[in-house]
Design a protein around this motif. Structure first.
Motif, PDB file in Angstrom:
ATOM      1  N   TYR A   7       0.822  -1.206   0.000  1.00 34.80           N
ATOM      2  CA  TYR A   7       0.000   0.000   0.000  1.00 34.80           C
ATOM      3  C   TYR A   7       0.862   1.266   0.000  1.00 34.80           C
ATOM      4  N   VAL A   8       1.880   1.280   0.858  1.00 31.53           N
ATOM      5  CA  VAL A   8       2.772   2.443   0.927  1.00 31.53           C
ATOM      6  C   VAL A   8       3.476   2.628  -0.416  1.00 31.53           C
ATOM      7  N   GLU A   9       3.969   1.550  -0.979  1.00 29.20           N
ATOM      8  CA  GLU A   9       4.665   1.627  -2.263  1.00 29.20           C
ATOM      9  C   GLU A   9       3.727   2.134  -3.362  1.00 29.20           C
ATOM     10  N   ALA A  10       2.485   1.670  -3.369  1.00 27.11           N
ATOM     11  CA  ALA A  10       1.518   2.113  -4.375  1.00 27.11           C
ATOM     12  C   ALA A  10       1.212   3.603  -4.216  1.00 27.11           C
ATOM     13  N   CYS A  11       1.070   4.056  -2.990  1.00 30.90           N
ATOM     14  CA  CYS A  11       0.827   5.491  -2.744  1.00 30.90           C
ATOM     15  C   CYS A  11       1.992   6.338  -3.230  1.00 30.90           C
ATOM     16  N   LEU A  12       3.209   5.911  -2.918  1.00 31.19           N
ATOM     17  CA  LEU A  12       4.386   6.668  -3.333  1.00 31.19           C
ATOM     18  C   LEU A  12       4.546   6.660  -4.853  1.00 31.19           C
ATOM     19  N   LEU A  21      -6.254  19.582  -9.518  1.00 35.39           N
ATOM     20  CA  LEU A  21      -6.833  18.273  -9.187  1.00 35.39           C
ATOM     21  C   LEU A  21      -5.721  17.263  -8.917  1.00 35.39           C
ATOM     22  N   PHE A  22      -4.722  17.241  -9.801  1.00 30.14           N
ATOM     23  CA  PHE A  22      -3.624  16.290  -9.630  1.00 30.14           C
ATOM     24  C   PHE A  22      -2.784  16.606  -8.402  1.00 30.14           C
ATOM     25  N   ARG A  23      -2.639  17.879  -8.068  1.00 27.14           N
ATOM     26  CA  ARG A  23      -1.914  18.242  -6.840  1.00 27.14           C
ATOM     27  C   ARG A  23      -2.650  17.728  -5.609  1.00 27.14           C
ATOM     28  N   LYS A  24      -3.978  17.854  -5.609  1.00 24.19           N
ATOM     29  CA  LYS A  24      -4.769  17.346  -4.486  1.00 24.19           C
ATOM     30  C   LYS A  24      -4.624  15.825  -4.388  1.00 24.19           C
ATOM     31  N   ALA A  25      -4.715  15.162  -5.524  1.00 24.23           N
ATOM     32  CA  ALA A  25      -4.569  13.703  -5.533  1.00 24.23           C
ATOM     33  C   ALA A  25      -3.173  13.305  -5.060  1.00 24.23           C
ATOM     34  N   GLN A  26      -2.162  14.071  -5.457  1.00 26.03           N
ATOM     35  CA  GLN A  26      -0.799  13.792  -5.033  1.00 26.03           C
ATOM     36  C   GLN A  26      -0.661  13.957  -3.513  1.00 26.03           C
ATOM     37  N   ALA A  27      -1.262  15.007  -2.983  1.00 28.05           N
ATOM     38  CA  ALA A  27      -1.225  15.222  -1.528  1.00 28.05           C
ATOM     39  C   ALA A  27      -1.933  14.078  -0.803  1.00 28.05           C
ATOM     40  N   ASP A  28      -3.047  13.616  -1.351  1.00 26.24           N
ATOM     41  CA  ASP A  28      -3.756  12.485  -0.748  1.00 26.24           C
ATOM     42  C   ASP A  28      -2.901  11.221  -0.780  1.00 26.24           C
ATOM     43  N   SER A  29      -2.184  11.009  -1.889  1.00 31.07           N
ATOM     44  CA  SER A  29      -1.310   9.841  -1.988  1.00 31.07           C
ATOM     45  C   SER A  29      -0.173   9.923  -0.982  1.00 31.07           C
ATOM     46  N   ARG A  30       0.400  11.113  -0.834  1.00 25.87           N
ATOM     47  CA  ARG A  30       1.459  11.284   0.172  1.00 25.87           C
ATOM     48  C   ARG A  30       0.933  11.021   1.577  1.00 25.87           C
ATOM     49  N   LYS A  31      -0.264  11.532   1.848  1.00 26.14           N
ATOM     50  CA  LYS A  31      -0.877  11.314   3.169  1.00 26.14           C
ATOM     51  C   LYS A  31      -1.110   9.819   3.400  1.00 26.14           C
ATOM     52  N   GLY A  32      -1.618   9.133   2.404  1.00 25.52           N
ATOM     53  CA  GLY A  32      -1.828   7.686   2.526  1.00 25.52           C
ATOM     54  C   GLY A  32      -0.529   6.953   2.801  1.00 25.52           C
ATOM     55  N   GLU A  43       2.161   8.190   4.250  1.00 24.12           N
ATOM     56  CA  GLU A  43       2.595   8.498   5.621  1.00 24.12           C
ATOM     57  C   GLU A  43       1.787   7.709   6.646  1.00 24.12           C
ATOM     58  N   LEU A  44       0.482   7.637   6.450  1.00 21.78           N
ATOM     59  CA  LEU A  44      -0.360   6.859   7.365  1.00 21.78           C
ATOM     60  C   LEU A  44       0.047   5.390   7.353  1.00 21.78           C
ATOM     61  N   GLY A  45       0.276   4.863   6.163  1.00 25.42           N
ATOM     62  CA  GLY A  45       0.697   3.471   6.045  1.00 25.42           C
ATOM     63  C   GLY A  45       2.046   3.224   6.682  1.00 25.42           C
ATOM     64  N   LYS A  46       2.992   4.138   6.473  1.00 23.77           N
ATOM     65  CA  LYS A  46       4.317   3.984   7.079  1.00 23.77           C
ATOM     66  C   LYS A  46       4.227   4.020   8.603  1.00 23.77           C
ATOM     67  N   ASN A  47       3.419   4.912   9.128  1.00 25.05           N
ATOM     68  CA  ASN A  47       3.272   4.993  10.585  1.00 25.05           C
ATOM     69  C   ASN A  47       2.672   3.715  11.151  1.00 25.05           C
TER      70      ASN A  47
END
Length: 78
Positions: free
Chosen positions: A23-28, A52-63, A65-69
């Motif tokens: 999941y983390v790898e897919a988000c990154l 739109l893509f910037r928002k999606a990118q921020a969501d992917s980064r957040k995902g 980070e959540l997964g890594k934690n």
């Protein structure tokens, strides 16, 4: 057997931690891919799509980070 029902019998990987790593790898990867889409939209002067893509990118980064934690906590026994 579909991927929705795979529980490790086919792949030999039933580990929930592996799923978190995936999941983390897919988000990154998604965040990286979106960077090129953002650049394409900016070159086309399409700020609506770039935003739109910037928002999606921020969501992917957040995902990611959540997964890594969560993965960190599980690997540390928590």
């Amino acid at each position: 057997m579909t991927s929705e029902t795979e529980t490790g019998g086919v792949t030999g990987t039933q580990d929930k931690d592996y799923n978190l790593i995936w999941y983390v790898e897919a988000c990154l990867n998604n965040a990286l891919r979106l960077e090129s889409y953002i650049q394409d939209a900016e070159r086309a002067k399409d700020t609506e799509v770039a935003d739109l893509f910037r928002k999606a990118q921020a969501d992917s980064r957040k995902g990611a980070e959540l997964g890594k934690n969560l993965l960190r906590a599980r690997l540390n026994g928590g």
